[in-house]
Motif scaffolding. Structure first.
Motif, PDB file in Angstrom:
ATOM      1  N   GLU A   1       1.252  -0.930   0.014  1.00 60.85           N
ATOM      2  CA  GLU A   1      -0.452  -0.192  -0.245  1.00 60.85           C
ATOM      3  C   GLU A   1       0.384   1.324  -0.192  1.00 60.85           C
ATOM      4  N   GLN A   2       1.928   1.165   0.838  1.00 62.11           N
ATOM      5  CA  GLN A   2       2.836   2.357   0.626  1.00 62.11           C
ATOM      6  C   GLN A   2       3.708   2.220  -0.186  1.00 62.11           C
ATOM      7  N   ALA A   3       3.756   1.767  -0.768  1.00 63.78           N
ATOM      8  CA  ALA A   3       5.012   1.612  -1.874  1.00 63.78           C
ATOM      9  C   ALA A   3       3.729   2.238  -3.759  1.00 63.78           C
ATOM     10  N   ILE A   4       2.548   1.719  -3.327  1.00 67.68           N
ATOM     11  CA  ILE A   4       1.298   2.950  -3.982  1.00 67.68           C
ATOM     12  C   ILE A   4       1.275   3.352  -4.355  1.00 67.68           C
TER      13      ILE A   4
ATOM     14  N   GLU B   1       3.478   6.362  -2.581  1.00 73.36           N
ATOM     15  CA  GLU B   1       4.363   6.549  -3.022  1.00 73.36           C
ATOM     16  C   GLU B   1       4.490   6.821  -4.710  1.00 73.36           C
ATOM     17  N   LEU B   2       4.209   5.920  -5.277  1.00 73.38           N
ATOM     18  CA  LEU B   2       4.769   5.998  -6.889  1.00 73.38           C
ATOM     19  C   LEU B   2       3.508   6.658  -7.414  1.00 73.38           C
ATOM     20  N   ARG B   3       2.877   6.446  -6.966  1.00 77.73           N
ATOM     21  CA  ARG B   3       0.934   7.756  -7.524  1.00 77.73           C
ATOM     22  C   ARG B   3       1.544   8.880  -7.264  1.00 77.73           C
ATOM     23  N   GLU B   4       2.402   8.965  -5.517  1.00 80.22           N
ATOM     24  CA  GLU B   4       2.487  10.994  -5.664  1.00 80.22           C
ATOM     25  C   GLU B   4       3.767  11.379  -6.730  1.00 80.22           C
ATOM     26  N   LEU B   5       4.889  10.157  -6.777  1.00 87.02           N
ATOM     27  CA  LEU B   5       5.506  10.436  -6.934  1.00 87.02           C
ATOM     28  C   LEU B   5       5.483  10.463  -8.955  1.00 87.02           C
TER      29      LEU B   5
ATOM     30  N   MET C   1      -0.362   0.902 -11.117  1.00 89.76           N
ATOM     31  CA  MET C   1       0.888   1.079 -10.185  1.00 89.76           C
ATOM     32  C   MET C   1       1.057  -0.222 -10.281  1.00 89.76           C
ATOM     33  N   MET C   2       0.955  -1.370  -9.823  1.00 88.96           N
ATOM     34  CA  MET C   2       1.328  -2.817  -9.965  1.00 88.96           C
ATOM     35  C   MET C   2       1.720  -3.381 -10.714  1.00 88.96           C
ATOM     36  N   MET C   3       1.568  -3.047 -11.955  1.00 86.07           N
ATOM     37  CA  MET C   3       2.448  -3.702 -13.066  1.00 86.07           C
ATOM     38  C   MET C   3       3.893  -3.249 -12.540  1.00 86.07           C
ATOM     39  N   PHE C   4       3.765  -1.906 -12.962  1.00 84.52           N
ATOM     40  CA  PHE C   4       5.042  -1.463 -12.921  1.00 84.52           C
ATOM     41  C   PHE C   4       5.681  -1.658 -10.918  1.00 84.52           C
ATOM     42  N   LEU C   5       5.024  -1.668 -10.240  1.00 81.41           N
ATOM     43  CA  LEU C   5       5.665  -1.790  -9.180  1.00 81.41           C
ATOM     44  C   LEU C   5       6.422  -3.718  -8.914  1.00 81.41           C
ATOM     45  N   ARG C   6       5.703  -4.791  -8.980  1.00 82.22           N
ATOM     46  CA  ARG C   6       5.988  -5.844  -9.760  1.00 82.22           C
ATOM     47  C   ARG C   6       7.060  -6.466  -9.587  1.00 82.22           C
ATOM     48  N   PRO C   7       7.525  -6.027 -10.785  1.00 82.92           N
ATOM     49  CA  PRO C   7       9.095  -6.350 -11.403  1.00 82.92           C
ATOM     50  C   PRO C   7       9.414  -5.955 -10.809  1.00 82.92           C
ATOM     51  N   CYS C   8       9.728  -4.300  -9.633  1.00 86.12           N
ATOM     52  CA  CYS C   8      10.596  -3.903  -9.181  1.00 86.12           C
ATOM     53  C   CYS C   8      10.779  -3.353  -7.805  1.00 86.12           C
ATOM     54  N   HIS C   9       9.905  -4.610  -7.584  1.00 90.05           N
ATOM     55  CA  HIS C   9      10.092  -5.487  -5.837  1.00 90.05           C
ATOM     56  C   HIS C   9       9.442  -4.248  -5.126  1.00 90.05           C
ATOM     57  N   TYR C  10       8.211  -3.807  -5.839  1.00 79.82           N
ATOM     58  CA  TYR C  10       8.016  -2.098  -4.845  1.00 79.82           C
ATOM     59  C   TYR C  10       8.434  -1.664  -4.038  1.00 79.82           C
ATOM     60  N   TYR C  11       9.544  -0.965  -4.863  1.00 83.34           N
ATOM     61  CA  TYR C  11      10.386  -0.333  -4.469  1.00 83.34           C
ATOM     62  C   TYR C  11      10.631   1.701  -5.642  1.00 83.34           C
ATOM     63  N   PRO C  12       9.543   2.015  -5.390  1.00 82.33           N
ATOM     64  CA  PRO C  12       9.001   3.250  -5.685  1.00 82.33           C
ATOM     65  C   PRO C  12       9.517   4.226  -6.938  1.00 82.33           C
TER      66      PRO C  12
END
Length: 312
Positions: free
Chosen positions: A51-54, A56-60, A76-87
């Protein structure tokens, strides 16, 4: 059963290609439980972090004034999953992904099925109906004698690859488990070598290594000959260590290939035991055209006019 000649629809009016013992379809529903557990173990997809990663990425992304993108959780998850949830990592890859249009122009534009019928009708790009034993999507590219550059220019072939990969990127199952590509170089003619310039090799490897939001778990080269070695020499300088370790050369050694990909997921021509027969490429193209609105929407995303890409 002969080759499937048309598209079928399930109870939810979602398209699929019926191969008798298997179906080619988009797995747009949530991934199975075992894959979600894999996401927790390997991708940090756990309560709190997710939830925090989603957020933060949305804010970025909201601070990126020249990026036109959806901001829903699924995107958001489409890009976060391959990046191990690092925003921050997800943002970098996302910007690289959309910079492709600006960097390479025509080769990365109009990634829509109706514009790429020639690629599918050439029968050189296939989506296998079964996943491998690890849940990975299986894509097959036939780039040897079967590929005719006069009817499918290299740029169109690359765009066809992007379209197929994009279809997998939206699948939660594939976001978690990744994909494997089989490249069939049977009968590769010497004349094909001239199609592959160092600039194309650099673009393709940029796409694979820095831009796509897909866990590429393996590239398997089959039916490769001494001529292929000349071709691979063009690509080799651009291949980084991580990808190099995931490239395997099998020639015609199907036992070697099936030591990586279970035989039940492969057709007999690659040493597999699957009983289905792949459809004509034209039918696969028609299958993707069922999702034309989605592809057209995806093609509209990216940097707006006025954005200037930063030079590295």
């Amino acid at each position: 059963m002969g080759k499937a000649k048309c598209i079928s629809y399930d109870d939810n009016q979602l398209p699929y290609i019926d191969l008798g013992t298997a179906r080619i379809r988009m797995d747009k529903e949530e991934a199975p439980e075992w894959a979600l557990k894999k996401a927790q173990d390997e991708l940090r997809e756990v309560d709190g972090i997710k939830e925090q990663a989603i957020k933060e990425l949305r804010e970025l992304l909201q601070n990126e004034k020249h990026l036109n993108l959806p901001l829903d959780d699924e995107y958001m998850m489409m890009f976060l999953r391959p990046c191990h949830y690092y925003p921050e990592s997800a943002l970098k890859r996302l910007k690289n992904f959309y910079n492709m249009k600006l960097k390479y122009g025509q080769a990365c534009e109009n990634i829509v099925p109706a514009k790429l019928r020639n690629v599918f009708e050439a029968d050189i790009l296939n989506l296998l109906p079964n996943r491998d034993q690890y849940g990975r999507r299986l894509l097959v590219l036939e780039a040897g004698k079967k590929w005719k550059p006069s009817t499918v220019p290299l740029a169109d072939l690359f765009r066809g690859i992007q379209l197929t990969v994009l279809g997998s990127m939206v699948e939660p199952y594939s976001q978690i488990c990744g994909a494997v590509v089989i490249i069939d170089m049977e009968g590769l003619p010497l004349s094909h070598i001239t199609q592959f310039t160092p600039s194309f090799a650099a673009m393709l490897l940029d796409y694979i290594q820095d831009c796509i939001c897909m866990r590429l778990k393996g590239v398997h080269i089959v039916n490769n000959s001494y001529i292929f070695n000349m071709l691979f020499a063009i690509f080799k300088p651009f291949i980084r260590e991580k990808l190099r370790k995931r490239i395997f050369f099998h020639g015609k050694d199907w036992k070697s290939l099936t030591s990586h990909i279970e035989a039940s997921a492969l057709p007999p021509k690659y040493g597999g035991t699957a009983t289905w027969e792949l459809p004509p490429g034209k039918v696969l193209g028609e299958f993707f055209e069922c999702y034309s609105k989605d592809y057209e929407q995806a093609d509209s995303y990216g940097f707006t006019e006025g954005y200037k890409m930063k030079k590295k």
